[in-house]
Design a protein around this motif. Structure first.
Motif, PDB file in Angstrom:
ATOM      1  N   UNK A 106     112.950  10.285  51.515  1.00  0.00           N
ATOM      2  CA  UNK A 106     113.560  11.544  51.954  1.00  0.00           C
ATOM      3  C   UNK A 106     113.169  12.710  51.057  1.00  0.00           C
ATOM      4  N   UNK A 107     113.283  12.506  49.744  1.00  0.00           N
ATOM      5  CA  UNK A 107     113.161  13.667  48.843  1.00  0.00           C
ATOM      6  C   UNK A 107     111.712  14.100  48.645  1.00  0.00           C
ATOM      7  N   UNK A 108     110.796  13.139  48.647  1.00  0.00           N
ATOM      8  CA  UNK A 108     109.389  13.514  48.440  1.00  0.00           C
ATOM      9  C   UNK A 108     108.680  13.668  49.793  1.00  0.00           C
ATOM     10  N   UNK A 109     108.647  12.578  50.535  1.00  0.00           N
ATOM     11  CA  UNK A 109     107.953  12.592  51.827  1.00  0.00           C
ATOM     12  C   UNK A 109     108.542  13.648  52.769  1.00  0.00           C
ATOM     13  N   UNK A 110     109.865  13.676  52.838  1.00  0.00           N
ATOM     14  CA  UNK A 110     110.544  14.636  53.728  1.00  0.00           C
ATOM     15  C   UNK A 110     110.232  16.070  53.335  1.00  0.00           C
ATOM     16  N   UNK A 111     110.239  16.338  52.023  1.00  0.00           N
ATOM     17  CA  UNK A 111     109.947  17.701  51.564  1.00  0.00           C
ATOM     18  C   UNK A 111     108.515  18.090  51.912  1.00  0.00           C
ATOM     19  N   UNK A 112     107.582  17.169  51.721  1.00  0.00           N
ATOM     20  CA  UNK A 112     106.177  17.491  52.010  1.00  0.00           C
ATOM     21  C   UNK A 112     105.987  17.753  53.515  1.00  0.00           C
ATOM     22  N   UNK A 113     106.683  16.992  54.342  1.00  0.00           N
ATOM     23  CA  UNK A 113     106.638  17.262  55.789  1.00  0.00           C
ATOM     24  C   UNK A 113     107.098  18.680  56.105  1.00  0.00           C
ATOM     25  N   UNK A 114     108.204  19.091  55.471  1.00  0.00           N
ATOM     26  CA  UNK A 114     108.721  20.438  55.721  1.00  0.00           C
ATOM     27  C   UNK A 114     107.745  21.491  55.216  1.00  0.00           C
ATOM     28  N   UNK A 115     107.114  21.195  54.080  1.00  0.00           N
ATOM     29  CA  UNK A 115     106.128  22.140  53.531  1.00  0.00           C
ATOM     30  C   UNK A 115     104.965  22.296  54.503  1.00  0.00           C
ATOM     31  N   UNK A 116     104.512  21.175  55.081  1.00  0.00           N
ATOM     32  CA  UNK A 116     103.405  21.257  56.042  1.00  0.00           C
ATOM     33  C   UNK A 116     103.789  22.092  57.254  1.00  0.00           C
ATOM     34  N   UNK A 117     104.999  21.859  57.756  1.00  0.00           N
ATOM     35  CA  UNK A 117     105.453  22.644  58.909  1.00  0.00           C
ATOM     36  C   UNK A 117     105.557  24.119  58.520  1.00  0.00           C
ATOM     37  N   UNK A 118     105.960  24.378  57.271  1.00  0.00           N
ATOM     38  CA  UNK A 118     106.129  25.763  56.813  1.00  0.00           C
ATOM     39  C   UNK A 118     104.790  26.498  56.739  1.00  0.00           C
ATOM     40  N   UNK A 119     103.721  25.763  56.422  1.00  0.00           N
ATOM     41  CA  UNK A 119     102.397  26.411  56.363  1.00  0.00           C
ATOM     42  C   UNK A 119     102.030  27.008  57.723  1.00  0.00           C
ATOM     43  N   UNK A 120     102.416  26.306  58.768  1.00  0.00           N
ATOM     44  CA  UNK A 120     102.158  26.839  60.124  1.00  0.00           C
ATOM     45  C   UNK A 120     103.006  28.086  60.352  1.00  0.00           C
ATOM     46  N   UNK A 121     104.256  28.040  59.875  1.00  0.00           N
ATOM     47  CA  UNK A 121     105.171  29.183  60.076  1.00  0.00           C
ATOM     48  C   UNK A 121     104.649  30.430  59.359  1.00  0.00           C
ATOM     49  N   UNK A 163     112.429  11.855  41.820  1.00  0.00           N
ATOM     50  CA  UNK A 163     112.072  12.275  43.186  1.00  0.00           C
ATOM     51  C   UNK A 163     112.281  13.783  43.352  1.00  0.00           C
ATOM     52  N   UNK A 164     113.322  14.338  42.731  1.00  0.00           N
ATOM     53  CA  UNK A 164     113.547  15.787  42.846  1.00  0.00           C
ATOM     54  C   UNK A 164     112.487  16.565  42.042  1.00  0.00           C
ATOM     55  N   UNK A 165     112.117  16.027  40.878  1.00  0.00           N
ATOM     56  CA  UNK A 165     111.060  16.676  40.086  1.00  0.00           C
ATOM     57  C   UNK A 165     109.772  16.696  40.906  1.00  0.00           C
ATOM     58  N   UNK A 166     109.493  15.563  41.545  1.00  0.00           N
ATOM     59  CA  UNK A 166     108.279  15.470  42.351  1.00  0.00           C
ATOM     60  C   UNK A 166     108.311  16.503  43.486  1.00  0.00           C
ATOM     61  N   UNK A 167     109.455  16.614  44.148  1.00  0.00           N
ATOM     62  CA  UNK A 167     109.509  17.585  45.264  1.00  0.00           C
ATOM     63  C   UNK A 167     109.399  19.013  44.747  1.00  0.00           C
ATOM     64  N   UNK A 168     109.992  19.321  43.588  1.00  0.00           N
ATOM     65  CA  UNK A 168     109.783  20.652  42.981  1.00  0.00           C
ATOM     66  C   UNK A 168     108.289  20.903  42.756  1.00  0.00           C
ATOM     67  N   UNK A 169     107.614  19.894  42.215  1.00  0.00           N
ATOM     68  CA  UNK A 169     106.171  20.052  41.936  1.00  0.00           C
ATOM     69  C   UNK A 169     105.382  20.285  43.220  1.00  0.00           C
ATOM     70  N   UNK A 170     105.755  19.554  44.273  1.00  0.00           N
ATOM     71  CA  UNK A 170     105.050  19.753  45.548  1.00  0.00           C
ATOM     72  C   UNK A 170     105.243  21.180  46.058  1.00  0.00           C
ATOM     73  N   UNK A 171     106.469  21.688  45.933  1.00  0.00           N
ATOM     74  CA  UNK A 171     106.729  23.047  46.416  1.00  0.00           C
ATOM     75  C   UNK A 171     105.845  24.038  45.653  1.00  0.00           C
ATOM     76  N   UNK A 172     105.842  23.883  44.331  1.00  0.00           N
ATOM     77  CA  UNK A 172     105.022  24.787  43.504  1.00  0.00           C
ATOM     78  C   UNK A 172     103.531  24.635  43.844  1.00  0.00           C
ATOM     79  N   UNK A 173     103.110  23.377  44.041  1.00  0.00           N
ATOM     80  CA  UNK A 173     101.698  23.124  44.358  1.00  0.00           C
ATOM     81  C   UNK A 173     101.304  23.765  45.691  1.00  0.00           C
ATOM     82  N   UNK A 174     102.217  23.749  46.670  1.00  0.00           N
ATOM     83  CA  UNK A 174     101.919  24.395  47.950  1.00  0.00           C
ATOM     84  C   UNK A 174     101.828  25.916  47.772  1.00  0.00           C
TER      85      UNK A 174
END
Ligand SMILES: Cc1cn([C@H]2C[C@H](O)[C@@H](COP(=O)(O)OP(=O)(O)O[C@H]3O[C@H](CO)[C@@H](O)[C@H](O)[C@H]3O)O2)c(=O)[nH]c1=O
Length: 353
Positions: A106-121, A163-174
């Motif tokens: 949920x916290x990593x995979x789910x966040x990355x899915x939302x980030x991908x959808x957000x790129x389209x937005x 898992x939360x640290x990882x999702x923070x990093x993904x957000x920053x990386x995006x």
């Protein structure tokens, strides 16, 4: 993000504890926005938390899993969101110790899915903003002194905080890689109405009502910084609208308590509320096996959000605890409901008095 024009805002995890307070805050404060609450309704998500706003004109609920890319992409393409406030997460440290993978899911995979959808937005709306709600646990543990600041290095110790640290990093990386406009906030421990009774404060209030043992981990000399959930919702509003792009804001209560002292305070307050003899509830305190990897102390330096956005907590601990205890005493039906099913199974396994 300016506040005057109509907007479509997605709040994920809006049926959970903090999420439901954030949904209520936005629905009531911004009648010209439309607030979409996306929640998969796990054991910790409950639409009863939102009874008072469920019929509001500017509110919709969608049941779905952020891990399901087909579902989230479809939702994004239909609703044309102007912003996402992402709170959906597995949040309980003890559960992450027994089932780390569901936290990754949920916290990593789910966040990355939302980030991908957000790129389209963002392609359609350059003013789009992704806001990740995170935790102070990403910083690891403090000793007896010092405070976490926004520049404290990440050093997570539990599968949950990893898992939360990882999702923070993904957000920053995006943000860096794809130019996604984002903000992140990292908050200390919240408390208040609708808190699922697996966390210290609601669990102990519930157990005191039922005269059940209060399982204090280790020697109880662990420190947390407590923040009333409505103050957190107000901080989230400010960060979402006025926080600077690509920044992190720490949110805390300037309100540190050792677990054992907090437990004794709850016992005293509850004895008064329940007309029990002074000292009755303290007899329920039971020291149990410590949480593996237990972080000694969290405490937040919330001066950046104060300086830049003018936020500070407004509810004192005394007032917040009074409101919280009264809410649980008045909402026994809610407690009975959420403590059936999965909760019973989980706690039978964990704590045999
Ligand atoms: C449930 C429980 C907890 N504890 C202790 C462990 C901690 O030192 C303290 C608070 O525990 P919890 O209520 O589980 O919360 P904690 O582990 O600090 O984490 C919370 O606060 C974090 C923010 O700091 C959030 O990111 C987490 O989602 C949230 O669960 O009380 C006990 O001694 N006995 C208990 O039965």
């Amino acid at each position: 993000m300016e506040k005057n024009t109509p907007k479509h805002i997605l709040i994920t995890g809006g049926a959970g504890f903090i999420g439901s307070h954030v949904v209520r805050h936005f629905v009531n404060s911004y009648p010209h926005y439309h607030i979409y609450n996306l929640d998969v309704l796990t054991y910790a998500g409950n639409l009863e938390n939102l009874k008072d706003v469920e019929n509001a004109q500017n509110y919709s609920f969608a049941k779905g899993d952020i891990v399901d890319a087909g579902f989230t992409n479809d939702l994004f393409s239909k609703a044309k969101f102007d912003g996402v406030i992402h709170l959906a997460a597995e949040s309980h440290v003890d559960r992450s110790i027994s089932d780390p993978l569901s936290f990754v899911r949920t916290n990593v995979f789910g966040t990355v899915n939302l980030l991908n959808a957000s790129l389209e937005a963002v392609k359609e709306n350059p003013n789009f903003r992704f806001y990740h709600i995170s935790t102070d646990e990403v910083y690891g543990t403090l000793g007896e002194t010092g405070l976490f600041t926004e520049t404290t290095p990440y050093s997570p110790n539990s599968p949950y905080s990893a898992s939360k640290a990882s999702s923070d990093h993904f957000v920053r990386a995006y943000g860096e890689t794809y130019g996604l406009p984002f903000v992140i906030s990292n908050s200390s421990n919240n408390y208040g109405p609708n808190h699922f009774p697996e966390k210290l404060i609601p669990l102990f209030i519930n157990n005191i009502i039922q005269k059940k043992p209060l399982p204090v981990y280790g020697d109880g000399n662990y420190t947390r910084d407590w923040l009333y959930v409505e103050d957190h919702a107000a901080a989230i509003d400010l960060v979402f609208h006025e926080g600077r792009d690509g920044e992190t804001y720490n949110i805390g209560g300037f309100n540190e308590w050792k677990n054992i002292d907090l437990t004794k305070l709850l016992c005293q307050l509850m004895d008064k509320k329940l007309n029990r003899l002074e000292g009755t509830s303290e007899k329920l305190i039971t020291f149990v096996k410590d949480r593996p990897g237990h972080d000694l102390r969290y405490a937040i330096d919330a001066s950046k959000i104060n300086r830049e956005l003018g936020w500070k907590p407004s509810v004192t601990f005394e007032e917040g605890l009074e409101r919280t205890i009264d809410w649980y005493l008045d909402n026994q039906e809610w407690l009975d409901h959420v403590t059936s099913g999965d909760y019973k199974l989980y706690y039978q396994k964990q704590y045999q008095p």
